[in-house]
Motif scaffolding. Structure first.
Motif, PDB file in Angstrom:
ATOM      1  N   HIS A 197      19.572  22.570  30.581  1.00 41.64           N
ATOM      2  CA  HIS A 197      20.160  23.856  30.174  1.00 41.64           C
ATOM      3  C   HIS A 197      19.298  25.063  30.551  1.00 41.64           C
ATOM      4  CE1 HIS A 197      23.286  21.790  27.987  1.00 41.64           C
ATOM      5  NE2 HIS A 197      22.366  21.121  27.314  1.00 41.64           N
ATOM      6  N   GLY A 198      18.222  24.853  31.302  1.00 44.99           N
ATOM      7  CA  GLY A 198      17.315  25.935  31.650  1.00 44.99           C
ATOM      8  C   GLY A 198      16.310  26.168  30.533  1.00 44.99           C
ATOM      9  N   VAL A 222      13.635  29.320  28.667  1.00 46.89           N
ATOM     10  CA  VAL A 222      13.116  30.675  28.516  1.00 46.89           C
ATOM     11  C   VAL A 222      11.825  30.573  27.717  1.00 46.89           C
ATOM     12  CG1 VAL A 222      13.504  32.952  27.488  1.00 46.89           C
ATOM     13  CG2 VAL A 222      15.413  31.732  28.573  1.00 46.89           C
ATOM     14  N   PHE A 254      11.819  32.675  32.899  1.00 44.29           N
ATOM     15  CA  PHE A 254      13.029  31.850  32.921  1.00 44.29           C
ATOM     16  C   PHE A 254      12.936  30.869  34.077  1.00 44.29           C
ATOM     17  CE2 PHE A 254      17.098  30.966  34.945  1.00 44.29           C
ATOM     18  CZ  PHE A 254      17.730  30.297  33.913  1.00 44.29           C
ATOM     19  N   SER A 297      15.617  27.925  35.860  1.00 45.55           N
ATOM     20  CA  SER A 297      16.961  27.344  35.861  1.00 45.55           C
ATOM     21  C   SER A 297      16.876  25.837  35.677  1.00 45.55           C
ATOM     22  CB  SER A 297      17.687  27.667  37.170  1.00 45.55           C
ATOM     23  OG  SER A 297      17.004  27.094  38.275  1.00 45.55           O
ATOM     24  N   ARG A 355      16.795  27.722  20.416  1.00 49.71           N
ATOM     25  CA  ARG A 355      17.795  27.707  21.494  1.00 49.71           C
ATOM     26  C   ARG A 355      18.671  28.943  21.394  1.00 49.71           C
ATOM     27  NH1 ARG A 355      17.819  23.148  24.230  1.00 49.71           N
ATOM     28  NH2 ARG A 355      16.988  21.293  23.261  1.00 49.71           N
ATOM     29  N   LYS A 395      25.865  34.337  23.102  1.00 49.02           N
ATOM     30  CA  LYS A 395      25.604  35.389  24.077  1.00 49.02           C
ATOM     31  C   LYS A 395      26.639  36.492  23.859  1.00 49.02           C
ATOM     32  CE  LYS A 395      25.072  34.101  28.303  1.00 49.02           C
ATOM     33  NZ  LYS A 395      25.136  33.511  29.630  1.00 49.02           N
ATOM     34  N   HIS A 446      21.886  34.162  33.875  1.00 46.08           N
ATOM     35  CA  HIS A 446      21.246  32.872  34.185  1.00 46.08           C
ATOM     36  C   HIS A 446      21.302  31.874  33.030  1.00 46.08           C
ATOM     37  CE1 HIS A 446      19.707  33.804  38.114  1.00 46.08           C
ATOM     38  NE2 HIS A 446      18.974  34.818  37.684  1.00 46.08           N
ATOM     39  N   THR A 447      21.395  32.340  31.795  1.00 44.71           N
ATOM     40  CA  THR A 447      21.316  31.436  30.642  1.00 44.71           C
ATOM     41  C   THR A 447      22.695  30.985  30.185  1.00 44.71           C
ATOM     42  OG1 THR A 447      21.306  33.301  29.100  1.00 44.71           O
ATOM     43  CG2 THR A 447      19.148  32.439  29.802  1.00 44.71           C
ATOM     44  N   THR A 481      20.546  27.037  26.148  1.00 47.55           N
ATOM     45  CA  THR A 481      19.277  27.203  26.858  1.00 47.55           C
ATOM     46  C   THR A 481      18.140  27.152  25.847  1.00 47.55           C
ATOM     47  OG1 THR A 481      20.263  28.505  28.656  1.00 47.55           O
ATOM     48  CG2 THR A 481      17.894  28.777  28.290  1.00 47.55           C
ATOM     49  N   VAL A 516      14.505  27.882  24.260  1.00 51.37           N
ATOM     50  CA  VAL A 516      13.634  29.057  24.202  1.00 51.37           C
ATOM     51  C   VAL A 516      12.378  28.662  23.437  1.00 51.37           C
ATOM     52  CG1 VAL A 516      13.398  31.434  23.363  1.00 51.37           C
ATOM     53  CG2 VAL A 516      15.625  30.630  24.194  1.00 51.37           C
TER      54      VAL A 516
END
Length: 180
Positions: free
Chosen positions: A48-49, A51, A62, A64, A90, A94, A170-171, A175, A177
């Motif tokens: 999920h990428g 951060v 970040f 990917s 996470r 958004k 991008h997220t 994602t 974190v």
């Protein structure tokens, strides 16, 4: 009447910015060497990428999911003395064009704060917001670029509107974190 409205809007904008955790001083951290950071130092996978918010360097990094995209953004970061939430979380939501609402703690300190501010230039969240699992904490934009590189008061992480728009793209929800 117009003078009162302008004064009132100015006070609300200043109060909203201050209470949303935007630094009023700081600016860019010139002359600091950028430290190399590998995602493997902080995450087991890039599922999920990822951060990474580095509070000491005042940057957001970040990566990917496939590892082909890596970005580094200067940021306004929370004061570590006032921000006990370090570690992993996470992105759970958004929002493009977020509405700002003061937290209960902000409202307790100043009951005259507006209940909310709609999207637009006076909104402390800027153009985009990434909601974290931790209630009331966000990675968001700012309409005031002078705050980038400074310290925030309330735990949010601020990026320029251009950078939060790129990170937002991008997220995904999910994602990972990490704040260090």
């Amino acid at each position: 009447m117009q003078k009162l409205n302008l004064r009132r809007r100015g006070i609300l904008s200043a109060a909203a910015a201050a209470f949303a955790g935007l630094a009023l001083a700081g600016g860019a951290r010139e002359g600091l060497a950028e430290e190399s950071t590998d995602w493997q130092d902080h995450f087991e996978t890039l599922e999920h990428g990822a951060v990474l918010a580095d509070l000491r360097q005042r940057v957001v990094l970040f990566w990917s999911e496939d590892g082909t995209v890596h970005r580094r953004y200067p940021a306004a970061m929370p004061d570590t003395r006032a921000f006990p939430r370090l570690g992993g979380t996470r992105i759970i939501r958004k929002v493009e064009g977020p509405t700002w609402r003061p937290t209960p703690a902000m409202r307790a300190r100043d009951p005259e704060l507006p209940w909310s501010l709609p999207p637009g230039p006076g909104n402390p969240f800027g153009t985009h917001a990434l909601h974290l699992e931790w209630q009331h904490y966000r990675i968001h934009g700012t309409h005031d670029p002078s705050t980038i590189g400074g310290v925030t008061a309330h735990g949010c992480i601020g990026l320029s509107n251009a950078h939060i728009a790129e990170l937002f793209a991008h997220t995904t929800v999910g994602t990972q974190v990490r704040l260090v």
